[in-house]
Design a protein around this motif. Structure first.
Motif, PDB file in Angstrom:
ATOM      1  N   UNK A 147       0.840  -1.196   0.000  1.00  0.00           N
ATOM      2  CA  UNK A 147       0.000   0.000   0.000  1.00  0.00           C
ATOM      3  C   UNK A 147       0.875   1.246   0.000  1.00  0.00           C
ATOM      4  N   UNK A 148       1.908   1.224   0.824  1.00  0.00           N
ATOM      5  CA  UNK A 148       2.826   2.358   0.916  1.00  0.00           C
ATOM      6  C   UNK A 148       3.493   2.634  -0.421  1.00  0.00           C
ATOM      7  N   UNK A 149       3.946   1.573  -1.091  1.00  0.00           N
ATOM      8  CA  UNK A 149       4.623   1.739  -2.375  1.00  0.00           C
ATOM      9  C   UNK A 149       3.647   2.214  -3.460  1.00  0.00           C
ATOM     10  N   UNK A 150       2.398   1.710  -3.429  1.00  0.00           N
ATOM     11  CA  UNK A 150       1.408   2.164  -4.409  1.00  0.00           C
ATOM     12  C   UNK A 150       1.145   3.656  -4.271  1.00  0.00           C
ATOM     13  N   UNK A 151       0.997   4.108  -3.029  1.00  0.00           N
ATOM     14  CA  UNK A 151       0.740   5.532  -2.800  1.00  0.00           C
ATOM     15  C   UNK A 151       1.945   6.374  -3.191  1.00  0.00           C
ATOM     16  N   UNK A 152       3.136   5.868  -2.889  1.00  0.00           N
ATOM     17  CA  UNK A 152       4.353   6.594  -3.268  1.00  0.00           C
ATOM     18  C   UNK A 152       4.489   6.668  -4.784  1.00  0.00           C
ATOM     19  N   UNK A 153       4.184   5.560  -5.468  1.00  0.00           N
ATOM     20  CA  UNK A 153       4.255   5.539  -6.933  1.00  0.00           C
ATOM     21  C   UNK A 153       3.281   6.556  -7.529  1.00  0.00           C
ATOM     22  N   UNK A 154       2.084   6.643  -6.952  1.00  0.00           N
ATOM     23  CA  UNK A 154       1.104   7.619  -7.437  1.00  0.00           C
ATOM     24  C   UNK A 154       1.648   9.037  -7.329  1.00  0.00           C
ATOM     25  N   UNK A 155       2.324   9.320  -6.228  1.00  0.00           N
ATOM     26  CA  UNK A 155       2.902  10.653  -6.036  1.00  0.00           C
ATOM     27  C   UNK A 155       3.987  10.925  -7.073  1.00  0.00           C
ATOM     28  N   UNK A 156       4.924   9.992  -7.205  1.00  0.00           N
ATOM     29  CA  UNK A 156       6.068  10.213  -8.100  1.00  0.00           C
ATOM     30  C   UNK A 156       5.644  10.295  -9.558  1.00  0.00           C
ATOM     31  N   UNK A 157       4.533   9.656  -9.910  1.00  0.00           N
ATOM     32  CA  UNK A 157       4.086   9.650 -11.309  1.00  0.00           C
ATOM     33  C   UNK A 157       3.176  10.822 -11.657  1.00  0.00           C
ATOM     34  N   UNK A 166       2.954  14.074  -9.478  1.00  0.00           N
ATOM     35  CA  UNK A 166       3.270  15.380  -8.895  1.00  0.00           C
ATOM     36  C   UNK A 166       3.971  16.277  -9.909  1.00  0.00           C
ATOM     37  N   UNK A 167       3.812  17.584  -9.711  1.00  0.00           N
ATOM     38  CA  UNK A 167       4.481  18.571 -10.561  1.00  0.00           C
ATOM     39  C   UNK A 167       5.269  19.534  -9.676  1.00  0.00           C
ATOM     40  N   UNK A 168       5.916  20.512 -10.300  1.00  0.00           N
ATOM     41  CA  UNK A 168       6.678  21.477  -9.524  1.00  0.00           C
ATOM     42  C   UNK A 168       5.774  22.468  -8.795  1.00  0.00           C
ATOM     43  N   UNK A 169       4.435  22.381  -8.994  1.00  0.00           N
ATOM     44  CA  UNK A 169       3.493  23.216  -8.259  1.00  0.00           C
ATOM     45  C   UNK A 169       2.765  22.429  -7.176  1.00  0.00           C
ATOM     46  N   UNK A 170       3.153  21.175  -6.961  1.00  0.00           N
ATOM     47  CA  UNK A 170       2.465  20.324  -5.992  1.00  0.00           C
ATOM     48  C   UNK A 170       3.073  20.477  -4.600  1.00  0.00           C
TER      49      UNK A 170
END
Length: 629
Positions: A419-429, A431-435
């Motif tokens: 679950x932790x890795x899925x949520x982290x992957x969602x962020x890394x894929x 996010x932008x420089x305004x996030x």
């Protein structure tokens, strides 16, 4: 139209972790951000405020319009009080007009609509001369809907029944035909009531009475003792044991007139009510527009009430990447009645010098609270609310990402780490420089080395590739070294004070990194047995002193009692297998000493394949590593 680019995107993880509208524990609204901000007086205002909370704005000009209106209501206490009192008399116009347009509304629904419309002129009067542009725009197209009010007021009886088939729906004077039928019914009933007295006087039968049932209608009942006195024009209808029932032509004529009028009255009232309801339904668009305006006013007044009650400050909305908060507070936790005073903290994030904050400190010190309050303040500012801080300068954020806490999705076959890795992957894929990114304890669900490696790589990726403003809480103190090798990375920690082998949480976020996690002290606070605490301290002391034997095995593992040296796991396993501990090949632990590493390297050397010079150089290298000259 709802355009995605006009609103900040909030995913399911963010909604859950920030507890915006549902708390994590029981799914209710208690202890949520919405519960702190919701002082709405109407149901439609409550729905509008929830919509604003879940869809923060990305347009700085529109945010400022809302803030101007909230500011005017906050500063004008009497205006806010009068407005909220008037709104309190307004029913749910959106639901009412939906029932009307669907033909499902009854007379009581129309009366609720009438009462809601009654206060519209008064509300517009309160807002006359408002300086805020948003309030001016709401008043500019104001519609009092007094024609709809007058229609309902003239047509609908003030205390109608719930059912539409019981009569008493339409007021006297609304329809001439209905009034005539009512007059006939009323006069006919009066005549029937008087016929009993007249017939008694005409026949001399004192016990004569006029009654009614559904089978025969109205009839005259005479006891058998008085049958000799019955006139010739009485027509026998029914014989009973002790009486006879009669009718007369005059009685049946009035019966038909009265009963017919009553049926016609019920039918006519129902038809007239339907016509009135359809007339109101024809004004659905106008009523919906006013419902929208009232919902916005209610939401703005609610945000102003929250700002006044909770000492919120107006944020400054910036079109850059700066996020600076002075004495920020968590909007929910500061309202809880506890013995501990809430400690405000400052925050500075930008993409130039303070992009990635590595936050360390012991459990329960307040790291998660601090990060959540930064996210909540940012979100509140962009929905047009004042914020719990002395000052707040908010550069617009396009998305807020959160990776907080640990949970299993057993039904989906996903472990905590997955679950932790899925949520982290969602962020890394995504996010932008305004996030704005909130990360709490990346890599906890796996081995220490794997966890550190993943956390380090994630931090590097955010720093180098995404350049998002990020708060990264961790117990891996190794990550504080990122600040030594990368610009825009800063170390912060939650301050604590040690006293008598205990820790006092100061709740203050200060620059610098923590050198240890104080896990044992927190375990003591949680109530672990004293024997466990003492043993944990002993093992920790050994590990921190790097007390290892020459084989690379930690001395902390075997425990010495009564002068007897424990053999350790290797020795115990060897004895069970009929071998001595010395015959077991040493296994290097995570904290193996340099001497143990040299020993292992000597074991692995293939001397037969080395030249004399290579062997001498290698020997000299190993000698230096173990402290030789």
């Amino acid at each position: 139209p709802f355009l995605i680019r006009e609103y900040m995107a909030l995913d399911a993880s963010c909604l859950r972790n920030l507890e915006l509208v549902k708390n994590i524990y029981d799914g209710s609204s208690r202890g949520t951000l919405l519960s702190v901000l919701d002082f709405t007086a109407t149901s439609m205002g409550g729905r509008k405020l929830r919509e604003w909370l879940l869809n923060p704005l990305m347009d700085a000009a529109e945010i400022e319009r809302r803030l101007d209106a909230v500011s005017e209501f906050k500063d004008g206490h009497q205006l806010r009080s009068d407005l909220r009192t008037a709104l309190g008399e307004v029913y749910d116009l959106e639901r009412l007009i939906s029932r009307v347009s669907l033909g499902a509304a009854n007379a009581r629904d129309l009366l609720a609509l009438k009462q809601s419309l009654a206060g519209l002129p008064k509300i517009s009067g309160f807002l006359a001369g408002s300086g805020a542009r948003l309030l001016y725009d709401l008043i500019e197209g104001w519609d009092d809907l007094q024609d709809v009010y007058q229609l309902i007021d003239k047509a609908i009886y003030d205390e109608p029944p719930y059912s539409l088939r019981e009569g008493r729906l339409i007021k006297k004077g609304y329809n001439a035909g209905l009034d005539e039928l009512r007059s006939i019914s009323s006069e006919g009933k009066g005549w029937i009531a008087g016929i009993e007295q007249r017939e008694r006087e005409r026949t001399g039968i004192g016990s004569l009475k006029v009654s009614y049932n559904r089978v025969f209608g109205y009839y005259i009942e005479v006891t058998k003792a008085n049958l000799a006195s019955v006139p010739q024009d009485f027509i026998r209808k029914q014989t009973l044991a002790n009486a006879e029932r009669f009718i007369t032509p005059e009685l049946k004529e009035y019966e038909e007139k009265v009963l017919g009028a009553e049926e016609k009255i019920l039918d006519m009232e129902y038809v007239l009510f339907q016509e009135a309801r359809e007339a109101v339904s024809a004004q659905t668009v106008r009523i919906q527009d006013m419902a929208r305006r009232l919902a916005i006013l209610d939401s703005l007044a609610s945000l102003a009430e929250a700002a006044a009650k909770n000492s919120y400050a107006r944020p400054m909305i910036l079109d850059n990447d700066t996020l600076r908060i002075v004495e920020g507070r968590h909007p929910v936790l500061e309202r809880l009645a506890t013995d501990e005073r809430f400690i405000p903290n400052d925050t500075l994030l930008d993409c130039e010098e303070n992009q990635l904050i590595i936050l360390t400190g012991p459990n329960m010190a307040g790291k998660s609270t601090y990060m959540r309050q930064v996210a909540a303040i940012t979100l509140m500012a962009q929905m047009g609310s004042f914020v719990p801080a002395r000052e707040a300068h908010v550069g617009l954020v396009d998305r807020i990402f959160t990776r907080v806490g640990a949970s299993d999705f057993i039904t989906r076959g996903q472990s905590t780490f997955m679950v932790e890795m899925n949520e982290t992957a969602n962020i890394l894929n995504n996010a932008t420089d305004r996030s704005l990114i909130i990360l709490d304890e990346i890599g906890r669900g796996t081995s220490t080395f794997d966890g550190i490696s993943i956390a380090w790589a994630v931090a590097e990726y955010i720093h180098t590739k995404l350049r998002s403003r990020t708060l990264f809480a961790t117990h891996y103190h190794e990550l504080t070294e990122l600040a030594l090798t990368m610009d825009r990375v800063k170390n912060f920690t939650v301050a604590i004070k040690e006293w008598n082998d205990q820790i006092i949480f100061l709740r203050r976020v200060v620059e610098g990194g923590a050198d240890k996690s104080f896990g044992i002290q927190v375990a003591r606070l949680a109530g672990l047995p004293q024997a466990v605490i003492l043993r944990a301290k002993e093992v920790l002391a050994n590990l921190e002193k790097a007390e290892f034997n020459e084989m690379g095995e930690p001395v902390a593992a075997p425990k010495v009692r009564n002068g007897e040296t424990g053999k350790g796991r290797a020795g115990e396993k060897a004895e069970r297998a009929g071998k001595t501990a010395e015959s077991i090949e040493p296994q290097l632990g995570l904290f193996a000493s340099e001497a143990g590493l040299v020993f292992k390297e000597l074991q692995d050397m293939d001397i037969d394949r080395m030249t004399p010079l290579e062997a001498m150089n290698k020997l000299q290298e190993l000698k230096k590593r173990v402290g030789g000259r």
